[in-house]
Motif scaffolding. Sequence first.
Motif, short mmCIF file in Angstrom:
data_model
loop_
_atom_site.label_atom_id
_atom_site.label_comp_id
_atom_site.label_asym_id
_atom_site.label_seq_id
_atom_site.Cartn_x
_atom_site.Cartn_y
_atom_site.Cartn_z
N ASN A 1 46.86 19.95 81.72
CA ASN A 1 48.04 19.97 80.97
C ASN A 1 48.04 17.99 80.99
O ASN A 1 46.72 17.84 81.85
N ALA A 2 48.91 16.82 80.87
CA ALA A 2 48.32 16.17 80.68
C ALA A 2 49.15 15.50 82.32
O ALA A 2 48.51 14.53 82.16
N THR A 3 49.75 16.08 82.70
CA THR A 3 50.53 15.42 83.45
C THR A 3 49.22 14.87 84.93
O THR A 3 48.98 14.43 85.30
N ILE B 1 46.80 12.59 84.15
CA ILE B 1 46.94 11.43 84.30
C ILE B 1 46.91 10.77 85.21
O ILE B 1 46.14 9.76 86.11
N THR C 1 60.07 5.92 79.07
CA THR C 1 59.14 7.02 79.27
C THR C 1 59.40 8.00 79.66
O THR C 1 60.49 8.57 80.15
N PHE C 2 58.57 9.81 79.94
CA PHE C 2 58.37 10.79 80.04
C PHE C 2 58.62 10.84 81.10
O PHE C 2 57.76 9.67 81.81
N ALA D 1 56.79 12.70 82.79
CA ALA D 1 55.59 12.98 83.83
C ALA D 1 55.19 11.74 84.02
O ALA D 1 54.25 11.49 84.53
N THR D 2 55.46 10.63 82.68
CA THR D 2 54.66 9.25 83.39
C THR D 2 54.26 9.11 84.44
O THR D 2 53.27 8.84 85.71
N ASP E 1 49.08 7.00 78.37
CA ASP E 1 49.21 8.32 78.56
C ASP E 1 50.24 7.76 76.81
O ASP E 1 50.57 7.88 76.64
N ALA F 1 50.24 10.82 75.32
CA ALA F 1 50.50 12.42 75.25
C ALA F 1 50.58 13.27 74.41
O ALA F 1 50.27 13.93 73.65
N SER G 1 48.32 15.18 75.64
CA SER G 1 49.69 16.59 76.08
C SER G 1 48.96 17.45 74.71
O SER G 1 49.25 16.67 73.53
N LYS H 1 54.17 19.70 72.07
CA LYS H 1 53.57 18.72 71.34
C LYS H 1 52.72 18.88 70.13
O LYS H 1 52.66 19.94 69.17
N ALA I 1 48.03 22.91 78.47
CA ALA I 1 46.75 21.91 77.82
C ALA I 1 46.90 20.66 77.79
O ALA I 1 47.91 19.77 77.41
N GLN J 1 56.46 14.28 67.50
CA GLN J 1 56.66 15.49 68.02
C GLN J 1 57.90 15.78 68.02
O GLN J 1 59.10 17.36 67.89
N TYR K 1 64.61 8.86 74.40
CA TYR K 1 65.01 9.12 75.94
C TYR K 1 66.27 8.74 76.07
O TYR K 1 66.82 8.11 76.51
C1 LIG Z 1 54.50 15.74 77.13
C2 LIG Z 1 54.79 14.39 78.18
C3 LIG Z 1 53.96 14.23 79.08
C4 LIG Z 1 53.17 16.05 80.20
O1 LIG Z 1 52.48 16.70 79.30
P1 LIG Z 1 52.17 17.89 79.70
O2 LIG Z 1 50.74 18.29 79.46
O3 LIG Z 1 53.88 18.54 79.56
O4 LIG Z 1 51.84 17.96 81.19
C5 LIG Z 1 53.61 12.92 79.69
N1 LIG Z 1 53.68 11.83 78.97
C6 LIG Z 1 54.62 11.84 78.08
C7 LIG Z 1 54.60 10.34 77.85
C8 LIG Z 1 54.51 12.96 77.07
O5 LIG Z 1 54.92 13.28 76.00
#
Ligand SMILES: *Cc1c(COP(=O)(O)O)cnc(C)c1O
Length: 381
Positions: free
Chosen positions: A61-63, A66, A91-92, A94-95, A169, A171, A194, A199, A206, A293, A323
Amino acid sequence: MAEHAPVPFLRPQLPPLTEVQRYFTLAEQARFYSNGGPCERLLRERLSDYLDGATCIPVNNATSGIIVAVLGAVHQAGTRGRGLVVTPAYTFVATAGSIEALGYRPLFVDVDPDGWQMDPDALERALAEHGHDVAAVLATHTFGTPPPAGLQDRWAGACAARGVPLVVDTAAAFGAVDEAGSRTGTATGTHVFSFHATKPFGVGEAGMISTRDPELARLLDGIRQFGFAEGRVASLPGINAKMDELHAATALTVLDTYADVLAARRSTAEFYRQHLEPAGFRFQTGSAGGTWQAGYLQAPDPAARDALLVAGREAQVGITAYYERPLHHHPAYAHALLESALPVSEALSASALALPMANDLTEVERARVVEVVLATVGAAA
Ligand SMILES: *Cc1c(COP(=O)(O)O)cnc(C)c1O
């Protein structure tokens, strides 16, 4: 009252398993289900072709992608022992979550009011003041929209001048094209995508890291599999961020028809823009080449935004605030350093909206969304 069917905010769509099976058969025949099986190897080739020869490293996954990318970047740059990572506040979560998981304290900078992207002046000020303690800069492509190349060059220049690595990022930005026609991830730099189910390039859990630096690519490949660089000796700080074969097979299937997905989303976004820009709604600079998205836009003012959230609930149209708050207003990141009072992030959050989006949003549905929005903003004005 029941004349209008509800319109959900997002309606994710993965390919049918029968189509995924055409690729997954490769893994079954090889009896190889993760650790770089035949589907993952083929996916690496196809993604690399899509991104003009960049090395593409699938992740789970993207998290975690990163985390892998920042670990590799600070290892390579020799900045790992420092305390801060600079990142935008708009930002989200997860960043910043990835930064925290690595033990770094976020240093939030503001974004620019038109592109909603990390402000290069703010980045330069942050690096001038804290550069000796900055391990890395984690930029974003806000809402999957690529910043103009000139802005990305300024980020890269500011980081290079201080010897601080830059990770981006990106994503939601898989398939995004900037104003010069170049796809996100094809230029130099490290980009993390991501492939989450919600997405535009929806696979499930993934993601993927792209880079044009072969030495960094070797590091990242090792870090995403327990830090193994050669054999089973951990020579790097590693996690398990590998992509398994079933997800790789799904990603290959999604890639086969991804051009249609982007075209459908951009068409809906263009419809929103045509009808809502004249009513005072603002769209992100460069978003025509974004991936959409969701239908991201700014309401004319915070009161209109809040009225639209209520109207959406009443009409069963999935109008959402995105956001809704900048990261420093999340309790988990209240201890972060702030480069300024972050006025643009504050203002954007107060007016931010996201309208329904899906690969198969119908003309009736998108017209219904616009109808509800214009009825509300017209009434409020
Ligand atoms: C969706 C998103 C993520 C997280 O991606 P995952 O694959 O769910 O971990 C991180 N950063 C941004 C900016 C996102 O939009």
